[in-house]
Enzyme design. Structure first.
Site, short mmCIF file in Angstrom:
data_model
loop_
_atom_site.label_atom_id
_atom_site.label_comp_id
_atom_site.label_asym_id
_atom_site.label_seq_id
_atom_site.Cartn_x
_atom_site.Cartn_y
_atom_site.Cartn_z
N CYS A 199 5.66 3.82 45.37
CA CYS A 199 5.46 3.60 46.80
C CYS A 199 6.70 4.09 47.57
CB CYS A 199 5.22 2.12 47.09
SG CYS A 199 4.86 1.79 48.84
N ASP A 222 8.06 2.64 49.94
CA ASP A 222 8.82 1.47 50.38
C ASP A 222 10.30 1.59 49.99
OD1 ASP A 222 9.94 -1.27 50.41
OD2 ASP A 222 7.87 -1.88 50.79
N ARG A 248 12.45 -0.46 49.47
CA ARG A 248 12.95 -1.46 48.51
C ARG A 248 12.59 -1.13 47.08
NH1 ARG A 248 9.85 -6.12 51.62
NH2 ARG A 248 8.34 -4.42 51.50
N HIS A 269 4.08 -2.20 43.70
CA HIS A 269 4.94 -3.37 43.88
C HIS A 269 4.18 -4.45 44.62
CE1 HIS A 269 5.97 -2.75 48.24
NE2 HIS A 269 5.55 -1.53 47.94
N CYS A 272 3.02 -5.14 48.83
CA CYS A 272 3.02 -3.77 49.38
C CYS A 272 2.36 -3.74 50.77
CB CYS A 272 2.29 -2.83 48.43
SG CYS A 272 2.23 -1.12 49.01
#
Ligand code: CO
Length: 209
Positions: A42, A44, A46, A98, A101
């Site tokens: 992803c 993302d 993080r 994750h 999400c």
């Protein structure tokens, strides 16, 4: 100010630090890359691929998009898979989702988000395939996390259904496709145990003769 000065300063410090511990690091790496892993994750912020598994530059070939989707119409993702498998000859493809999400949440909330809704429809499809599994869950967070997991499983299958991966298996290449999920709350990866390593493990509908 247009120039992001702090990022250039940080970059200089980082490059110095790497060179101190291994003076030939960048020069050696500049000659070739030889990663064993393709990471599909992803976007993302993080969930940074190299950091999570504590690997330096050169070790992982990476493709990231919203909610780690592998769509058969996505030339970008398919090109990455083709290059990784046929040229770099990676031995492992890891699809890593994750929990929590945002893309998965947005696919579930039945609101309009604009252009991205077209992308999220890939995930809505996954929800639809497994609808009954969600009916027993009350908690919204549990539903999101279940879809995070099921989405990884679906994207692992999508990777395996590509002609790229099937042709690699046909030619006798060793190639494993893994499904993992990352917990942003504690930094721990979990293997979803959906590893696929050959043609006989995929559905008849998609298997090439
Ligand atoms: Co995400």
């Amino acid at each position: 100010m247009r120039v992001l000065k702090n990022l250039f300063e940080q970059n200089k410090k980082w490059a110095e630090k790497v060179k101190q511990s291994d003076p030939g690091f960048f020069l050696n790496l500049s000659k070739q890359q030889n990663p064993e892993y393709l990471w599909i994750g992803c976007s993302d912020s993080r969930v940074p691929a190299n950091q999570i598994v504590d690997m330096p530059p050169g070790e992982i070939f990476v493709h990231r998009n919203i909610a780690n989707v592998v769509a058969h119409t996505d030339l970008n993702c398919l090109s990455v898979i083709q290059y990784a498998v046929e040229v770099l000859k990676v031995k492992h493809i890891i699809v890593c989702g994750h929990y929590g999400c945002g893309g998965i949440q947005a696919a579930m909330d039945n609101k309009e988000h604009g252009l991205i809704d077209n992308w999220l429809r890939n995930i809505k499809d996954v929800y639809r395939y497994h609808q009954t599994k969600f009916d027993t869950l009350q908690n919204e967070r549990e539903k999101v996390d279940l879809l995070c997991e099921l989405n990884v499983v679906e994207q692992v299958a999508n990777v395996c259904h590509t002609t790229i991966v099937q042709n690699a298996w046909k030619s006798g290449r060793e190639l494993a496709v893994h499904g993992w999920i990352y917990n942003i709350e504690d930094g721990i990866l979990k293997d979803l145990n959906v590893c696929i390593t050959g043609l006989n493990e995929i559905s008849d509908t998609h298997r090439l003769k």
